[in-house]
Scaffold this motif. Sequence first.
Motif, PDB file in Angstrom:
ATOM      1  N   SER A  87       0.816  -1.223   0.000  1.00 11.83           N
ATOM      2  CA  SER A  87       0.000   0.000   0.000  1.00 11.83           C
ATOM      3  C   SER A  87       0.843   1.262   0.000  1.00 11.83           C
ATOM      4  O   SER A  87       0.453   2.273  -0.599  1.00 11.83           O
ATOM      5  N   TYR A  88       1.998   1.228   0.685  1.00 13.07           N
ATOM      6  CA  TYR A  88       2.831   2.424   0.801  1.00 13.07           C
ATOM      7  C   TYR A  88       4.248   2.227   0.257  1.00 13.07           C
ATOM      8  O   TYR A  88       4.970   3.206   0.066  1.00 13.07           O
ATOM      9  N   GLY A  89       4.644   0.998   0.042  1.00 15.44           N
ATOM     10  CA  GLY A  89       5.953   0.742  -0.535  1.00 15.44           C
ATOM     11  C   GLY A  89       7.088   0.820   0.462  1.00 15.44           C
ATOM     12  O   GLY A  89       6.893   0.712   1.669  1.00 15.44           O
ATOM     13  N   GLU A  90       8.271   1.082  -0.063  1.00 10.58           N
ATOM     14  CA  GLU A  90       9.489   1.025   0.735  1.00 10.58           C
ATOM     15  C   GLU A  90      10.137   2.385   0.948  1.00 10.58           C
ATOM     16  O   GLU A  90      11.240   2.462   1.495  1.00 10.58           O
ATOM     17  N   MET A  91       9.469   3.463   0.511  1.00 13.51           N
ATOM     18  CA  MET A  91      10.075   4.782   0.681  1.00 13.51           C
ATOM     19  C   MET A  91       9.017   5.844   0.902  1.00 13.51           C
ATOM     20  O   MET A  91       7.968   5.839   0.263  1.00 13.51           O
ATOM     21  N   GLU A  92       9.307   6.755   1.825  1.00 13.72           N
ATOM     22  CA  GLU A  92       8.552   7.994   1.983  1.00 13.72           C
ATOM     23  C   GLU A  92       9.401   9.125   1.423  1.00 13.72           C
ATOM     24  O   GLU A  92      10.600   9.220   1.701  1.00 13.72           O
ATOM     25  N   PHE A  93       8.773  10.001   0.658  1.00 15.20           N
ATOM     26  CA  PHE A  93       9.474  11.132   0.064  1.00 15.20           C
ATOM     27  C   PHE A  93       8.675  12.391   0.351  1.00 15.20           C
ATOM     28  O   PHE A  93       7.489  12.467   0.014  1.00 15.20           O
ATOM     29  N   ASP A  94       9.303  13.362   1.004  1.00 18.08           N
ATOM     30  CA  ASP A  94       8.626  14.590   1.409  1.00 18.08           C
ATOM     31  C   ASP A  94       9.174  15.784   0.642  1.00 18.08           C
ATOM     32  O   ASP A  94      10.382  15.902   0.438  1.00 18.08           O
ATOM     33  N   ILE A  95       8.262  16.677   0.241  1.00 19.94           N
ATOM     34  CA  ILE A  95       8.627  17.949  -0.369  1.00 19.94           C
ATOM     35  C   ILE A  95       8.000  19.051   0.473  1.00 19.94           C
ATOM     36  O   ILE A  95       6.829  18.947   0.862  1.00 19.94           O
ATOM     37  N   TYR A  96       8.756  20.093   0.799  1.00 22.02           N
ATOM     38  CA  TYR A  96       8.232  21.125   1.684  1.00 22.02           C
ATOM     39  C   TYR A  96       8.813  22.487   1.338  1.00 22.02           C
ATOM     40  O   TYR A  96       9.834  22.606   0.656  1.00 22.02           O
ATOM     41  N   GLY A  97       8.122  23.505   1.777  1.00 18.04           N
ATOM     42  CA  GLY A  97       8.598  24.871   1.601  1.00 18.04           C
ATOM     43  C   GLY A  97       7.891  25.784   2.574  1.00 18.04           C
ATOM     44  O   GLY A  97       6.785  25.487   3.042  1.00 18.04           O
ATOM     45  N   GLY A  98       8.541  26.885   2.910  1.00 19.52           N
ATOM     46  CA  GLY A  98       7.930  27.800   3.857  1.00 19.52           C
ATOM     47  C   GLY A  98       8.793  29.005   4.129  1.00 19.52           C
ATOM     48  O   GLY A  98       9.696  29.349   3.347  1.00 19.52           O
ATOM     49  N   TRP A  99       8.522  29.631   5.253  1.00 22.37           N
ATOM     50  CA  TRP A  99       9.262  30.820   5.674  1.00 22.37           C
ATOM     51  C   TRP A  99       9.494  30.755   7.171  1.00 22.37           C
ATOM     52  O   TRP A  99       8.612  30.346   7.938  1.00 22.37           O
ATOM     53  N   SER A 100      10.678  31.151   7.605  1.00 22.34           N
ATOM     54  CA  SER A 100      10.975  31.235   9.028  1.00 22.34           C
ATOM     55  C   SER A 100      11.760  32.512   9.299  1.00 22.34           C
ATOM     56  O   SER A 100      12.507  33.001   8.438  1.00 22.34           O
ATOM     57  N   GLY A 101      11.578  33.077  10.486  1.00 23.32           N
ATOM     58  CA  GLY A 101      12.272  34.305  10.847  1.00 23.32           C
ATOM     59  C   GLY A 101      11.973  34.712  12.268  1.00 23.32           C
ATOM     60  O   GLY A 101      11.200  34.060  12.981  1.00 23.32           O
ATOM     61  N   GLN A 102      12.602  35.800  12.682  1.00 25.19           N
ATOM     62  CA  GLN A 102      12.441  36.301  14.039  1.00 25.19           C
ATOM     63  C   GLN A 102      11.231  37.229  14.147  1.00 25.19           C
ATOM     64  O   GLN A 102      11.076  38.145  13.347  1.00 25.19           O
ATOM     65  N   LEU A 103      10.386  36.990  15.143  1.00 32.33           N
ATOM     66  CA  LEU A 103       9.304  37.908  15.459  1.00 32.33           C
ATOM     67  C   LEU A 103       9.794  39.023  16.375  1.00 32.33           C
ATOM     68  O   LEU A 103       9.396  40.174  16.250  1.00 32.33           O
ATOM     69  N   SER A 104      10.648  38.645  17.313  1.00 35.94           N
ATOM     70  CA  SER A 104      11.269  39.584  18.237  1.00 35.94           C
ATOM     71  C   SER A 104      12.470  38.879  18.832  1.00 35.94           C
ATOM     72  O   SER A 104      12.746  37.719  18.505  1.00 35.94           O
ATOM     73  N   GLU A 105      13.192  39.554  19.692  1.00 35.50           N
ATOM     74  CA  GLU A 105      14.372  38.938  20.300  1.00 35.50           C
ATOM     75  C   GLU A 105      13.968  37.695  21.088  1.00 35.50           C
ATOM     76  O   GLU A 105      13.144  37.758  21.996  1.00 35.50           O
ATOM     77  N   GLY A 106      14.532  36.567  20.704  1.00 34.48           N
ATOM     78  CA  GLY A 106      14.251  35.321  21.407  1.00 34.48           C
ATOM     79  C   GLY A 106      12.985  34.616  20.977  1.00 34.48           C
ATOM     80  O   GLY A 106      12.649  33.562  21.526  1.00 34.48           O
ATOM     81  N   VAL A 107      12.263  35.163  19.998  1.00 28.20           N
ATOM     82  CA  VAL A 107      11.019  34.544  19.527  1.00 28.20           C
ATOM     83  C   VAL A 107      11.071  34.434  18.009  1.00 28.20           C
ATOM     84  O   VAL A 107      11.286  35.421  17.312  1.00 28.20           O
ATOM     85  N   SER A 108      10.865  33.240  17.493  1.00 30.88           N
ATOM     86  CA  SER A 108      10.914  33.008  16.058  1.00 30.88           C
ATOM     87  C   SER A 108       9.686  32.225  15.610  1.00 30.88           C
ATOM     88  O   SER A 108       8.986  31.610  16.424  1.00 30.88           O
ATOM     89  N   VAL A 109       9.437  32.240  14.298  1.00 31.92           N
ATOM     90  CA  VAL A 109       8.263  31.571  13.743  1.00 31.92           C
ATOM     91  C   VAL A 109       8.664  30.802  12.497  1.00 31.92           C
ATOM     92  O   VAL A 109       9.619  31.164  11.796  1.00 31.92           O
TER      93      VAL A 109
END
Length: 249
Positions: A87-109
Amino acid sequence: MLTSFRGRLAVSLAALACGISSPALAQDEAEADGVTVSANVSLVTDYRFRGVSLSGGDPAIQGGLDVAHDSGFYAGVWASSIDGGPSYGEMEFDIYGGWSGQLSEGVSVDVGLLYYLYPSEELGLDTDYWEPYASIGFNLGPAEATVGAAYAWEQDSLGGDDNLYVYTDLSTGLPGTPLTVTGHLGYTDGVLAPPLLAGDTDDSGLDWSIGASYAAGPLEVGISYIGVEGPSIDGFTDDAIVGTVTASF
């Protein structure tokens, strides 16, 4: 950059010193015109995804490639060997994309979209699905904390149901040592809940882990104890000790 949700959260300790698994970006990076390219490869004694083994309790080989820009945008791919049967085989393959950065000092998203593919399935089934994710990270001096969520909307590959996953990760370095201690707690509500996957009727459940890792240059070695709620099935939902060796480039 924050480790993204692809860190896979309880897949390996390297991810936990994220979720794993979150993407685990390498320490040695090639940079050009604000673009960073990094890669990683891991050997885990068991591929645990949110507490559930996707490798049948056996070792798995995993690896990923990430491309990030100084603006905070990133994209990447990640793959792992699995024991998914026809049903699922022998491999999982993931593709992803997004954005990350600082909201303030010591806080990130970190926000993004992840696509799970199973290219070696043999039955022609619709097994691939999408999952948006978001997390907030907090720098607490020597410790770091992350809270996050991922939601897979109703899709044919999920039997027409949806799935919500919320989690928190904690990590702290031990002063004067190269050791990092990590902890993880997650909650699933939906079709991918560990009790439901194990044959129970409960479509919600917790997973958790605690571990430690040792970093030396591009190599990281870790061990973690992973558990889930619901029926305990050997090599699937039983509590397990998972070892990880990761090389980053």
